[in-house]
Write a protein that holds these residues in place. Structure first.
Motif, mmCIF file in Angstrom:
data_model
loop_
_atom_site.group_PDB
_atom_site.id
_atom_site.type_symbol
_atom_site.label_atom_id
_atom_site.label_comp_id
_atom_site.label_asym_id
_atom_site.label_seq_id
_atom_site.Cartn_x
_atom_site.Cartn_y
_atom_site.Cartn_z
ATOM 1 N N SER A 191 0.841 -1.193 0.000
ATOM 2 C CA SER A 191 0.000 0.000 0.000
ATOM 3 C C SER A 191 0.882 1.250 0.000
ATOM 4 N N ILE A 192 0.620 2.150 -0.949
ATOM 5 C CA ILE A 192 1.344 3.417 -1.037
ATOM 6 C C ILE A 192 0.304 4.537 -1.064
ATOM 7 N N PRO A 193 0.171 5.319 0.013
ATOM 8 C CA PRO A 193 -0.842 6.382 0.065
ATOM 9 C C PRO A 193 -0.744 7.324 -1.131
ATOM 10 N N GLY A 194 -1.911 7.609 -1.720
ATOM 11 C CA GLY A 194 -1.974 8.524 -2.843
ATOM 12 C C GLY A 194 -1.551 7.925 -4.163
ATOM 13 N N VAL A 195 -1.101 6.683 -4.150
ATOM 14 C CA VAL A 195 -0.626 6.028 -5.371
ATOM 15 C C VAL A 195 -1.353 4.694 -5.573
ATOM 16 N N ALA A 196 -1.332 3.842 -4.566
ATOM 17 C CA ALA A 196 -1.988 2.539 -4.648
ATOM 18 C C ALA A 196 -2.374 2.117 -3.234
#
Length: 384
Positions: free
Chosen positions: A283-288
């Motif tokens: 999980s990457i906030p703002g990306v995925a």
């Protein structure tokens, strides 16, 4: 690794012949159209005049901007793919921001009330399923219906040097396939706006009052390196170039690298027989936020090793399809695949065992018709 020629942007309209000058920098072409008028902007993080956001640039130059409209990924480009974009207020200027990627995707009469003109300035990547051009379609329609002039500040197409893929069929209309164009459409946003308007593809019943500010010193044979990532998961030239070929995997159990530092540059699933390259989406906030196969090891191939990225190809999709014993383990969302393709012919042809050459050949007649149509709306020298 793919390397595209970096192109400089300049505010000087008397640029050197090799220098690309995007529409937004050519203030002499559109500032006179805005004098004494209230303006709405359809923009995102790519809407820049050099390093300055178009909103800040226009406000600084005392243009009477009243409203901002945000497409998929949001006004600042920090919303994950498919994530709901909320209405809000721009913290830099205090201007209201209205979402065109939530419950409302087309500007309403209330949105357009009090506006004398609309500006559309968003960097596209040249693919039918990239939703910025769907937003363009609906903005054109709304502006035509309510007699609000639309100004498109044009930008180059990084996949504008060819045309490829199936033309969208009737019955497969969606927000990733609004118009009857091929997957790689070979047009800039300005050229597409002219086509949608001229072919009466929107439902307004009358043409929009449309002005295009063309790019200077651009033609369709040029490779163009984007100065800003056009969306969170297209971070570089290689991902942009591979995007037309890899997007079909979004309907499968195979990850395209969302949740990694190299989205749309790798392919991998949970079966070890898919390849020796390994990666684990996170999980990457703002990306995925919740990527496919999150926190699970994926096996597949690393396309960053390519010396040159191919034009649109079915090679990767067909290869992975045949690595699965059961289609259902690979193809998890058949309807979504058909909407991305704009037809159900593709999956039927793959099931029949047809190879890439045979499938590509089946599209040629419609592509030739489209190319003739496209030529009517070109603003720049073509690749043919």
């Amino acid at each position: 690794m793919l390397f595209l020629t970096a192109i400089l942007l300049s505010c000087n309209t008397h640029a050197e012949p090799t220098e690309i000058v995007v529409g937004a920098t050519q203030t002499d072409k559109y500032f006179p159209l805005l004098e004494g008028k209230t303006v709405g902007l359809v923009v995102n993080n790519t809407s820049r005049v050099n390093k300055l956001h178009l909103v800040d640039f226009l406000v600084k130059n005392e243009i009477d901007v009243k409203k901002i409209f945000a497409p998929e990924h949001g006004f600042r480009g920090d919303v994950s793919a498919g994530g709901k974009v909320e209405d809000g207020v721009d913290t830099q200027t205090g201007l209201p921001v209205f979402s065109l990627y939530g419950e409302t995707r087309k500007p309403t009469p209330e949105h357009l009330d009090g506006l004398d003109a609309m500006i559309f300035d968003i960097q596209d990547v040249g693919c039918r399923f990239y939703t910025y051009i769907s937003t363009l379609h609906l903005v054109l329609e709304a502006c035509a219906e309510y007699d609000v002039p639309l100004i498109v500040l044009d930008r180059p197409n990084p996949n504008g040097d060819y045309v490829a893929g199936p033309v969208r069929k009737e019955g497969f209309e969606s927000f990733v396939s609004m118009d009857p164009i091929p997957i790689v459409h070979g047009c800039t946003v300005g050229e597409l706006a002219k086509m949608i308007n001229g072919e009466h593809w929107h439902k307004a019943g009358k043409a929009c009052n449309l002005t295009i500010v063309p790019v200077l010193n651009y033609n369709h044979t040029m490779m163009y390196s984007l100065p800003e990532r056009p969306s969170p998961n297209l971070p570089n030239d290689l991902s942009v170039r591979l995007y037309p070929s890899l997007c079909f995997f979004e309907a499968t159990s195979v990850s395209v690298g969302r949740g990694t530092d190299f989205p749309f540059q790798v392919l991998g699933g949970l079966n070890e027989n898919l390849g020796e390259f390994e990666f684990t989406p996170r999980s990457i906030p703002g990306v995925a936020i919740n990527p496919l196969n999150k926190d699970k090891k994926c096996y597949g191939i690393d396309l960053r090793e390519l010396e040159e990225a191919p034009k649109f190809t079915l090679k990767y999709f067909i290869d992975f399809y045949h690595k699965y014993e059961n289609e259902s383990e690979f193809l998890t969302r058949e309807r979504w695949l058909n909407l991305l393709a704009g037809t159900d012919d593709l999956i039927m042809q793959i099931r029949e065992g047809k190879n890439e050459a045979q499938i590509l050949e089946s599209w040629q007649a419609e592509l030739e018709q489209y190319k003739k149509l496209r030529k009517k709306y070109l603003l720049y020298p073509d690749f043919e």
